[in-house]
Structures are given as structure tokens and as C-alpha cells.
Design an enzyme around this catalytic site. Structure first.
Site, mmCIF file in Angstrom:
data_model
loop_
_atom_site.group_PDB
_atom_site.id
_atom_site.type_symbol
_atom_site.label_atom_id
_atom_site.label_comp_id
_atom_site.label_asym_id
_atom_site.label_seq_id
_atom_site.Cartn_x
_atom_site.Cartn_y
_atom_site.Cartn_z
ATOM 1 N N ASP A 134 52.690 22.922 1.132
ATOM 2 C CA ASP A 134 52.180 23.942 0.214
ATOM 3 C C ASP A 134 51.627 25.091 1.051
ATOM 4 O O ASP A 134 50.598 24.943 1.713
ATOM 5 C CB ASP A 134 51.074 23.314 -0.649
ATOM 6 N N HIS A 135 52.289 26.212 0.992
ATOM 7 C CA HIS A 135 51.898 27.312 1.865
ATOM 8 C C HIS A 135 50.566 27.941 1.472
ATOM 9 O O HIS A 135 49.999 28.729 2.218
ATOM 10 C CB HIS A 135 52.997 28.375 1.904
#
Lengths: 379, 503
Positions: free
Chosen positions: B474-475
């Protein structure tokens, strides 16, 4: 010759009207507080009798009941759609009651309250939403134009009508209704430019109900809407749209000014759409319940009721009577709606032109013949 | 006093301009309840809004025809109310439809031509086959011809030659009769000109304005074209039986049914072996979770190819040790250990995004999720606080977890609270993938098949055992640098298990 020491000079575009550019003065004309207390405003006084106050209350209450019944009828499959005015009753009744008989209203599709004050039968409005006609009332006899669904188009109609009044030398005015979203439309801006250029006797009555369907006002305008009037060169005023007395006073003054040749006025009635945009809309998707609760405290009907009972202008019997009348109205609307006959198929040809053209008459005849070619009955 | 019973059924209306169905969210009344006009009966959610439906009548609820949670077509009765003979604010008796509560034909909710139910907006649900209303006898072709094109829209219509009858050339023939002026009818005129132009192109193909156009477009009305397209029927293979050689719906039906065009059958809706599976249970949950994850967490996926020959050798040695008796020493065990070690070094990877609080929650322990394919579908049970387990314990836990999952006995508690996940796609023989995060987690590692590959080892090309790792993260939580370091570290442990001693 002095050096460049000039500061930006604020020029008042309308002599006499205060320069509302900077800093932002968001003055709200109010004559009745949300608690129902009567207050005075230096520019807008209102001398009003007990009878008139009670009559205003009756209009507000009956129109709300009509609106609720229509919403229910839509939910029961009896209307194609309904645009609710819930929360905007005071703005509409106040504006409608400010009109003189010879004035002409140019509504959107939500002005049921104004229609009521112009003597339009609620069933004539409902028939449009049931899809059996295009609006059943006589615009000339009632001084209430047919509903305009195209956003903002009616401001052009009103301005053109007002220019006509001017040329006729008539002492009447046009009252153009619009919403906050319509102010972003090109034709609304054009209408205001024309109205200013010709000093046309038109009043732009904007019900700022805070949402253009789902788009909040902040997204549409960086300044309070009434301040835009300055850019067009006529006065703009913001009135508490949930205060029927203030709306009545402000609209009366603006219409009087228009009739006297002082040109247009922009009125921003600051209000709130307590229901959905239409029955096809779900406001819970774009606004918070807390916001609605906040506005419930400013309910236009509750404040007048508080004022009436506290001042001894109306007693319990009066309110009970109005409630009974509302019940009767609702029952009449319900039965009247269910009894509305479907229009004859050929009726769609009848109101295309004021005078029938030969081509259309031929089309109509062909269509009737075609329908008659079926074995089943007439529909 | 005799109480007359009058049962009326309320049909689901179109509450939002052109809707065809709605889901009953909940009933607000029960059988036996007395209801008044406009009292809310139920809550219905449509594609546009969730709304309450008010009762059109006063009376007693006799029957609720659908359970909450059911999707119902517009026009379908949903509740029966005994109005007791009195409308109670409803329409006056004269205005009431027939006693059975059925609205008369043509009224809202009543039957309409073509077997449809009349609704105010749109056409409403179709309940039977469409059927043309019968025409009165004596309505000859000639009469029809005058009824339609008789209207004159253009100029000079009066002295125009009469329009062709059915025997003459059709309005839009394959070889149009250019002498007669076509009927002007909206875009049809334009369409015809295009058609004429196309015909000319056919005659002089060198100009090549309409490449690929073989012959004239077969004649069929737009709904028939759509119908044929849906059924996979090629209109150019059909001969029209309608007016002027126009292909009708019946022609298309005949082409589908008849043996004359065996090629036309497969494809589209008419396939013989088609099966429709209701989406529910694990499939529904998986779908919801994947959509939620894929469209809320911005995914980044990185890949790493690793020589795991040493790990595979170590695996053999460990499996022979008594500590690992009775447990499976699988490559997955090493991957799990590698992830745990890497997560220890980079705890931010083992975290969650808390949208409501606008906080990143860095978990104090690793609850290691293992994606498991079960007969019921995909589930992701997790090993609680896997970091505290010694390797043999981890092996036992993995074995137990997969056994329980395959048997379909995984407890709900075992599927919640995961903090990071491994998906072992290698067992299916594939190299890698781009996994979607288990909702609420910030990283997922896909472990591919271990294959013998030519690999440069100590300066020479050797046959080595190689696998691929793919890490999605998850950036919002994990930046490229952190994700890369995490993946590289996990890969390093698998490449050289001895390096774990350095962690």
C-alpha cells in the site's frame, strides 16, 4: 506631480449601494429570528397585521403538506418524479406574496409555494409531474409562467418579458426564480447583463438552498452570491430565506423599485433544501445528517408558529384548524391525482403551436387513423 | 356489522426515473399491523437511492411477499393490505380499479400492450414475450402506406409522385431507386445517403473510402440488429421476409433455431452449456474484499528473482532432524520465516492505514496470513503472533492452518486480525503474480514456483533452483524504498539462509 502612491481604489459600482467587495460583509436581512423573535432592520421595515401573519402561516403549512403528499405519491408510483420544496417554504411564500397581481413570475420546477400564492391549483402542478400534461394552469391568468426545467433559461424569459413591460409602459415587474446552481449558467449571466443594460423591471430571486443537486455552494462561488450583483451593476441583497417576513419585505421593495424604473435587483434568499433534490436523489450520499439537524433549528414554519403563539396572534384552535385544512388538502390532492385521466394520444399535437399548422394537422389526422387501426381500445 | 375484506397489493414503483428493480432493505411493518396512508412500509434501495415506501392505503397488513434482502423487479407486488373496503384516504370507490386490486389495463401498475406492466417512467419490467397488437382487418398495405409517409415534411410534396406500395421498390432497397425522393424522417435521410454512397463505393472500390465494406448493409431495424448481435447472428447470412426484404425479429429467431445455419448458434446468450452461478458466500465476500482493497489502497508491486538452491538444501537437512519430525518442511515455511525476519527489521511494512483516524497503525506483532484455496473458495487465515514461534512451531502452525482451511473448519477469529499475508501461487506451477492486498493490511508477498533454471552462479552458468517473489504494498503506508528493502531482505534470507544469523 506626485510619485506613484496610488492604492487600489474601490469604486462603488452602484452609487448608493454599499461596496461589498472587501472585506466580505455577509449581512443577512432578518426580521424574525429562528426563535421567533421579531427584530427590526434599518432598510426593510414591515408593517403587518395579525390577519396577514396568520394567512402567511396558513400558506406555509398548506404548501408543506402538499409537498409531503406529492413526495409520498411519487413513492407509491403515482408520480414520475417530484421536486420537493421542503425547507424553502418561507422563501417561496414570501416572494410570491410580495408580488402584485399584474406582476409575472418565471419559476423553475420547484416553485410550488409561489404557484400556491398565485392561485394555481396544486393538481395542475401535480399533473405535470404525473406526466399527463405539460402543466395545467394558465400562465397569463395566474401571472405564473409554466415551469422551466432547463436550468436558468427562465431568467432570460423574465428579462425579455420585463423589457416588453418597459416598452408597453406597464407598471409591473417580472420576478425570475433561480437556484444557486443556476448562477453558474451562462444564460443567467446573460440575462443579468441584459437586465442591467436596459434597466429592465426584473427581480432575480435566487433561492440559495446550498446545493446544486450534490455540488455545495462553496464549489461554485468564492463570494456570497448576492455580491455578484455588484459585478452586473445592480444591487444585491441577502435575506434570511427561512424568514417569511424578511423575504416578503425585501422582495416587495425590490419589485417596487423595478416598477418605478430603478432597474433590477438580485435577491439571495439564504435557505436550505431539507429534502432531496428530487425523488430520484439521495442526499445522504453527499451531505451530513448533522447539517440537516442544524437547519431544522431554523425551520421557517416553526419560527412563525413560535412568533404567532408567543405574541398571542394565534391560538391552539387556529393551528388545529390549519392542520385539519392541510389534511383535507392532502386528501384532495391524493384523490385528484389518482383520478387524473390519461391524456388522449392525439393531445400531444394540440399545444405545439398557438395556431395549428397544416402539416401538424395532417400528422395528427394520420396519427389518429393509425391508432384507430388497432382492434383494442383507444390507448 | 359485517366487515368487507378488500385485498390490495402494492407493487414496487419506479422511485427514481427509469429504474427496473430495487432491493427491500427492511420491512417496517409486520403481518397483522394496522397501517395508515403514507405510513412507511419498507425501506428500498435502488441504484440511485435508499428510500422509504409509504403505504398508499389504510388497512391491515395481510402478507409481506418478499423477505428483506430480496431484489425485486419494478411492478412486482411486494405487500398485500386488507383495506377493509374503505380506502382510508385512498381513491374514492368509483376511482378504484377492479375488486381484485389489479389496476386496469393501461393504468399505472396495470397491464400494458406487449405484456409489460405500465409504470410511469420507462417501459417497466417485461413479463411476457412482446407481441404486436392485432390490427383491424381491412387495414391494407395501401392504407398503411398512406398513413405513414403521407405526411409531407419537405418542400414540393404535393406534386410528388405517389410513394411506392409494397409491390414496388422498398423505401430502403438494396438497390435504391434514386428517382423517388425518400421520406424525410430524422436521421434516416442521412443514413440513406450514406448507404447510397457506400453502394457507389462498391461499384468503384478504388476510392476506398469505406474499406472492408463487402456488400450493402442488410436491411433490419435497429432493435433487430441489436437482437441479432446479442444472439451472434450475422445479418448478412439471412434473407429478410419483412417488407422490402427487411430482416425481422422472426427471421433472426428462425436463424437461431433452424438447422439451416448451424454456424450461427454458438456464442453469446444462446450457448448450450452456459451456467449462471449466484454470487454468494465466500465468493461474494472475496469479491467485496478485493474491490474494497483494490480501489482504496494504491497498490505497487515489485518483483525479485532469487536463487534458492541453498535454501532447498537446508530444507533437506532440516527435514531429517528430530525437531521437524511429523511436520512438513515446505519452501513456504522458509518464505514465512523470511517475511517474519524482514518484518522485524522493517516494522512499518506490518501496519495498517486507519482512514477514519487518519493514522498509520504499526502493529506490535505479526499475524501472518496465508492465502488458502479451499473447496468453498479463497480464505486467508492467519497465525497469531507468528514472530514468537520457533521454526518447528511455525511449521506445525502452518500445517495445522492449511489442514483446517481445507477441511472448511477455519474459525472466523482465525481469519480476522491479519497484519501481513503470503500467497503461495507457486503450488499451482506459476511463476509470479500481482497480488491484491488483504483489506486492512499493507503488504502481501506472492511466492512463485521453484524451478531449475540456468543461472549465473560464481561466474558460471549453472542449473540452479530459482523462484520469483512479488511484493504488493500500500503506497499510502509503504514507500518504494521501504518496500524494496523489505523485499530484498526477504529474498536474501531465501538465497542464503545463513544471512538470517545477521538479523
Amino acid at each position: 506631480m506626485t510619485a506613484k502612491t496610488s492604492t487600489t481604489e474601490m469604486v462603488d459600482p452602484v452609487p448608493g449601494a454599499a461596496a461589498p467587495h472587501l472585506p466580505q460583509r455577509t449581512e443577512l436581512v432578518q426580521l424574525l429570528t429562528p426563535e421567533g423573535d421579531r427584530v427590526e432592520h434599518p432598510d426593510y421595515s414591515l408593517d403587518i397585521s395579525g390577519d396577514e401573519l396568520r394567512s402567511l402561516y396558513r400558506d406555509l403549512a398548506l404548501v408543506r403538506r402538499w409537498d409531503l403528499e406529492a413526495t409520498a405519491l411519487q413513492r407509491q408510483g403515482e408520480l414520475g418524479i417530484w421536486a420537493s420544496l421542503l425547507g424553502q417554504e418561507a422563501a417561496q411564500i414570501g416572494a410570491g406574496r410580495a408580488m402584485a397581481e399584474s406582476d409575472m413570475a418565471f419559476p423553475t420546477y420547484r416553485e410550488h409555494g409561489v404557484a400556491w400564492t398565485r392561485g394555481v391549483d396544486p393538481l395542475h402542478v401535480i399533473s405535470l409531474f404525473r406526466g399527463v400534461d405539460n402543466g395545467g394552469w394558465d400562465p397569463v391568468a395566474t401571472g405564473f409562467n409554466l415551469y422551466t426545467v432547463v436550468i436558468g433559461a427562465q431568467t432570460l424569459h423574465a428579462t425579455g418579458y420585463a423589457m416588453g413591460l418597459q416598452r408597453d409602459g406597464a407598471e409591473s415587474a417580472a420576478l425570475a426564480f433561480l437556484g444557486d446552481g443556476a448562477t453558474s449558467q451562462g444564460e443567467v449571466n446573460e440575462a443579468m447583463i441584459w437586465a442591467a443594460s436596459f434597466s429592465a423591471p426584473v427581480v432575480f430571486f435566487c433561492q440559495n438552498n446550498q446545493y446544486a443537486i450534490s455540488v455545495p455552494l462553496e464549489r461554485q462561488s468564492r463570494v456570497p452570491l448576492y455580491q455578484r450583483a455588484a459585478g452586473f451593476g445592480f444591487p444585491g441583497v441577502r435575506v434570511d430565506g427561512n424568514d417569511v417576513l424578511a423575504v416578503l419585505a425585501v422582495t416587495k421593495a425590490a419589485l417596487a423599485a423595478a416598477r418605478e424604473g430603478q432597474g433590477p435587483t438580485f435577491i439571495e434568499a439564504f435557505t436550505y433544501r431539507m429534502g432531496a433534490h428530487t425523488t430520484s436523489d439521495d442526499p445522504t450520499r453527499y451531505r451530513l445528517a448533522s447539517e440537516l439537524e442544524e437547519w431544522k433549528l431554523r425551520d421557517p414554519i416553526a419560527r412563525l408558529k413560535a412568533h404567532l403563539s408567543r405574541g398571542g396572534v394565534a391560538d391552539t384552535a387556529f393551528f388545529t384548524g390549519i392542520e385539519a385544512e392541510a389534511d383535507e388538502l392532502a386528501a384532495r390532492i391524493r384523490s385528484g391525482t389518482l383520478e387524473m385521466p390519461d391524456p388522449a394520444p392525439a393531445a400531444m399535437f394540440d399545444f405545439v403551436y398557438a395556431e395549428q399548422t397544416p402539416q401538424l394537422a395532417q400528422q395528427r389526422a394520420d396519427f389518429v387513423q393509425y391508432h384507430a387501426s388497432f382492434e383494442e381500445g383507444e390507448h | 356489522m359485517t366487515r368487507t375484506s378488500a385485498l390490495r397489493s402494492f407493487k414496487l414503483p419506479d422511485v427514481g426515473e427509469g429504474l427496473t428493480e430495487g432491493e427491500i432493505i427492511q420491512w417496517l411493518v409486520a403481518v397483522g399491523d394496522t397501517v395508515t396512508v403514507n405510513q412507511p412500509l419498507c425501506e428500498v434501495e435502488t441504484a440511485k437511492a435508499a428510500v422509504e415506501l409509504p403505504s398508499p392505503w389504510a388497512g391491515t397488513v395481510v402478507e409481506l411477499l418478499f423477505e428483506a434482502g430480496t431484489m425485486v423487479d419494478v411492478g412486482t407486488p411486494i405487500i398485500t393490505i386488507d383495506t377493509g373496503g374503505a380506502g382510508g384516504g385512498g381513491p374514492s370507490p368509483e376511482a378504484e380499479p377492479a375488486d381484485d386490486g389489479e389496476p386496469a389495463a393501461g393504468l399505472i401498475g396495470g397491464s400494458a400492450p406487449g405484456g409489460r406492466t405500465a409504470v410511469l417512467v420507462g417501459y417497466g419490467p417485461r413479463t411476457t414475450e412482446a407481441r404486436r397488437r392485432p390490427r383491424r382487418s381491412g387495414t391494407s398495405a395501401a392504407a398503411r402506406a398512406t398513413a405513414l409517409p403521407g405526411a409531407d415534411y419537405g418542400s414540393g410534396g404535393a406534386d410528388r409522385p405517389p410513394l411506392p406500395t409494397d409491390d414496388g421498390p422498398p423505401l430502403l432497397a438494396t438497390a435504391p431507386d434514386m428517382r423517388s425522393k425518400p421520406v424525410r424522417h430524422g436521421g434516416l435521410e442521412v443514413g440513406r445517403q450514406a448507404e447510397v454512397a457506400a453502394l457507389r463505393e462498391d461499384a468503384a472500390p478504388a476510392r476506398g473510402v469505406a474499406p472492408g465494406r463487402r456488400g450493402p448493409r442488410p436491411l433490419a431495424k435497429p432493435p433487430v440488429r441489436k437482437y441479432a448481435k446479442d444472439l451472434g447472428v450475422d445479418l448478412t447470412t439471412l434473407t429478410g421476409t419483412g417488407t422490402g426484404g427487411c430482416i425481422t425479429r422472426a427471421d433472426v429467431d428462425a436463424a437461431v433455431a433452424g438447422p439451416t445455419t448451424p454456424d450461427a448458434a454458438p456464442s453469446g446468450r444462446g450457448t448450450a452449456g452456459e451456467e449462471r452461478i449466484p454470487v454468494k458466500g465466500v465468493r461474494k465476500a472475496t469479491a467485496a474484499a478485493m474491490v474494497a482493497s483494490a480501489f482504496t489502497a494504491p497498490h505497487v508491486t515489485e518483483f525479485l528473482t532469487v536463487d534458492v538452491t541453498r535454501m532447498m538444501k537446508l530444507r533437506g537437512r532440516l527435514a531429517a532432524r528430530p525437531e521437524f519430525a511429523g511436520v512438513k518442511v515446505s519452501p513456504l515455511l522458509f518464505v514465512a520465516k523470511a517475511v517474519l525476519l524482514a518484518a522485524q527489521r522493517y516494522p512499518m511494512v506490518n501496519s495498517s492505514w486507519d482512514e477514519a483516524a487518519q493514522e498509520i497503525v504499526v502493529h506490535g506483532q505479526v499475524n501472518l496470513g496465508i492465502a488458502a484455496a479451499t473447496p468453498r473458495g479463497l480464505i486467508v487465515p492467519n497465525i497469531k503472533d507468528a514472530g514468537r514461534l520457533a521454526l518447528p512451531e511455525l511449521a506445525a502452525a502452518l500445517g495445522e492452518l492449511t489442514e483446517t482451511a481445507r477441511a472448511g473448519r477455519t474459525a472466523p477469529a482465525d481469519m480476522t486480525g491479519g497484519t501481513i499475508t503470503i500467497t503461495n501461487v507457486g503450488v499451482f506451477g506459476v511463476d509470479t503474480g500481482t497480488p491484491i492486498l488483504n483489506p486492512g493490511e499493507s503488504a502481501i508477498l506472492a511466492f512463485g514456483a521453484v524451478r531449475e533454471m540456468p543461472w549465473v552462479h560464481k561466474g558460471r552458468i549453472r542449473v540452479r533452483q530459482v523462484t520469483q517473489l512479488a511484493l504488493s504494498f500500500d503506497h499510502r503506508v509503504v514507500d518504494g524504498e521501504l518496500g524494496s528493502r523489505f523485499l530484498a531482505d526477504a529474498g536474501a534470507v531465501l538465497h542464503d539462509p545463513g544471512s538470517a544469523l545477521a538479523y
